[in-house]
Design an enzyme around this catalytic site. Structure first.
Site, PDB file in Angstrom:
ATOM      1  N   LYS A  36       0.839  -1.197   0.000  1.00  6.01           N
ATOM      2  CA  LYS A  36       0.000   0.000   0.000  1.00  6.01           C
ATOM      3  C   LYS A  36       0.878   1.254   0.000  1.00  6.01           C
ATOM      4  O   LYS A  36       2.078   1.188   0.297  1.00  6.01           O
ATOM      5  CB  LYS A  36      -0.939  -0.008   1.208  1.00  6.01           C
ATOM      6  CG  LYS A  36      -0.241  -0.006   2.550  1.00  6.01           C
ATOM      7  CD  LYS A  36      -1.242  -0.072   3.696  1.00  6.01           C
ATOM      8  CE  LYS A  36      -0.536  -0.075   5.041  1.00  6.01           C
ATOM      9  NZ  LYS A  36      -1.488  -0.066   6.170  1.00  6.01           N
ATOM     10  N   ARG A 133     -10.168  -0.120  14.962  1.00  7.49           N
ATOM     11  CA  ARG A 133     -10.196   0.699  13.756  1.00  7.49           C
ATOM     12  C   ARG A 133     -11.271   0.140  12.824  1.00  7.49           C
ATOM     13  O   ARG A 133     -12.294   0.754  12.607  1.00  7.49           O
ATOM     14  CB  ARG A 133      -8.806   0.695  13.100  1.00  7.49           C
ATOM     15  CG  ARG A 133      -8.665   1.658  11.947  1.00  7.49           C
ATOM     16  CD  ARG A 133      -7.234   1.717  11.458  1.00  7.49           C
ATOM     17  NE  ARG A 133      -6.748   0.446  10.932  1.00  7.49           N
ATOM     18  CZ  ARG A 133      -5.517   0.270  10.446  1.00  7.49           C
ATOM     19  NH1 ARG A 133      -4.644   1.271  10.468  1.00  7.49           N
ATOM     20  NH2 ARG A 133      -5.153  -0.896   9.970  1.00  7.49           N
ATOM     21  N   TYR A 254      18.990  29.640   7.614  1.00  6.02           N
ATOM     22  CA  TYR A 254      17.892  30.508   8.027  1.00  6.02           C
ATOM     23  C   TYR A 254      17.753  30.587   9.545  1.00  6.02           C
ATOM     24  O   TYR A 254      18.013  29.623  10.264  1.00  6.02           O
ATOM     25  CB  TYR A 254      16.571  29.994   7.450  1.00  6.02           C
ATOM     26  CG  TYR A 254      16.436  30.176   5.953  1.00  6.02           C
ATOM     27  CD1 TYR A 254      16.495  31.443   5.379  1.00  6.02           C
ATOM     28  CD2 TYR A 254      16.230  29.080   5.117  1.00  6.02           C
ATOM     29  CE1 TYR A 254      16.364  31.611   3.997  1.00  6.02           C
ATOM     30  CE2 TYR A 254      16.089  29.235   3.744  1.00  6.02           C
ATOM     31  CZ  TYR A 254      16.151  30.500   3.193  1.00  6.02           C
ATOM     32  OH  TYR A 254      16.024  30.670   1.845  1.00  6.02           O
ATOM     33  N   MET A 302      14.360  24.153   2.083  1.00 12.17           N
ATOM     34  CA  MET A 302      13.440  23.454   1.193  1.00 12.17           C
ATOM     35  C   MET A 302      14.183  22.567   0.197  1.00 12.17           C
ATOM     36  O   MET A 302      13.726  21.462  -0.124  1.00 12.17           O
ATOM     37  CB  MET A 302      12.564  24.460   0.429  1.00 12.17           C
ATOM     38  CG  MET A 302      11.486  23.803  -0.432  1.00 12.17           C
ATOM     39  SD  MET A 302      10.460  24.991  -1.320  1.00 12.17           S
ATOM     40  CE  MET A 302       9.592  25.790   0.022  1.00 12.17           C
TER      41      MET A 302
END
Length: 361
Positions: A36, A133, A254, A302
């Site tokens: 999955k 669940r 940063y 990023m």
């Protein structure tokens, strides 16, 4: 266009892992490969194509994931572990994809649809043994489900299963769930019905949990420490694209979260949180350069992160191992998970191979 970053799947290791599991569980127990979420982010086509013929089932989360596999694999059995909508029942039947059923309402729905459309459907009844669940919570309703299936000519009970809620940290609860599942299993008289509850941990912990089939994802991919010698199928590499020297008192990255206490040599690596290098890895997580562990300094950006290479002989173009082995050292998913305070499963799915060179060897 080629990236500086490589996401490498070793199919030889994957095959070896699958064979190891088959040897461990024995010839009378089936192996269901959990693929999955695009095979845990590894790429379902490459993973499934490699182990087809070795494993007995593929487990997916949705009919859509099953159909994506049917594009290149028409024969391996597929079972959906998640919920199947009414709209997808016909598609599942037509493509030999088995459906999980967790309650009487869903069973009635499937029986009605298949009878009206004269479509045959394989189902796996799911038992709620403690995860809370999905699954039947009452034995009386489970018994009623078995009777309904007997009366429906188009629905075939292929399997009965449950999910463990814990791993090594709570063996007592695993055993409690197992005994609960056995209370349901005793109503299954047909020996051809597949009963399965064992996850990767349970598969190697105790053979009694194997029953008719085991469901393995992380053990198959070698994602964490195991007792049967399975290795991680994934290596992630990058390279140094810039080197600079900074003086004492200089800040890096940063928000100036890292300030040099001495003169340092810094390498820039073109992989950031857009690629899966989580910001929680900032200031301290180590990668491998020149066979040595080198710490990330400053915040992960990023698209890049910075590394202290003051104590190694490294230059622009040199290899950086993000995940895997270099020399006598290795970086594991567990290393990432510990630094990020999360599960190694999340770590694996965090990487974005679509921004890297996807290499299958």
């Amino acid at each position: 266009m080629k990236s500086f970053n490589d996401f490498i799947i070793d199919t030889r290791v994957l095959k070896s892992n699958a064979i190891n599991i088959k040897k461990h569980i024995g010839k009378d127990v089936k192996l269901c490969a959990v693929v999955k979420a695009d095979a845990y982010g590894l790429g379902a086509r490459a993973i499934c194509s490699t182990i087809a013929g070795i494993v007995d089932f593929f487990a997916v989360a949705s009919v859509c994931e099953g159909i994506n596999i049917r594009v290149f694999d028409k024969t391996t059995k597929i079972v959906v572990l998640g919920v199947c909508s009414v709209d997808d029942i016909g598609i599942a039947c037509e493509n030999n994809i088995s459906i999980s059923v967790s309650n009487l309402q869903k069973l009635y729905e499937i029986c009605k649809f298949c009878s009206e459309n004269e479509l045959n459907c394989n189902i796996h009844l799911q038992v709620n043994s403690g995860l809370n669940r999905y699954g039947f919570c009452k034995i009386s309703e489970f018994i009623k489900a078995l009777k309904i299936i007997e009366l429906c000519d188009y629905v075939n009970l292929e399997g009965v299963y449950s999910h463990f809620a814990t791993k090594s940290q709570d063996i007592r609860f695993i055993k409690k769930q197992y005994l609960r599942f056995l209370q349901y299993k005793k109503y299954i008289k047909n020996k051809h019905i597949i009963c399965h509850i064992a996850n990767s941990f349970a598969t190697t912990y105790d053979s009694k949990f194997a029953l008719n089939m085991v469901r393995n994802g992380f053990l198959l991919y070698g994602g964490t420490h195991n007792t049967i010698g399975n290795k991680l199928v994934l290596t992630i590499k990058s390279q140094i694209v810039n080197v600079l020297e900074v003086g004492k008192g200089s800040s890096i990255g940063y928000d100036r979260t890292f300030v040099a206490k001495k003169r340092m040599k810094i390498a820039v690596v073109p992989m950031g949180y857009a690629d899966g290098m989580d910001r929680r890895l900032s200031n301290g997580f180590k990668v491998l350069i020149s066979g040595q562990k080198c710490p990330i300094v400053g915040l992960v950006c990023m698209d890049v992160f910075m590394v202290d290479i003051s104590n190694v002989n490294a230059k622009i173009g040199d290899s950086v191992v993000i995940l895997g082995t270099q020399g006598d050292h290795k970086i594991t998913l567990d290393d990432f998970a510990k630094k990020m305070n999360t599960s190694p499963y999340e770590v694996l799915l965090h990487f974005n191979y679509k921004r890297m060179n996807y290499v299958v060897k």
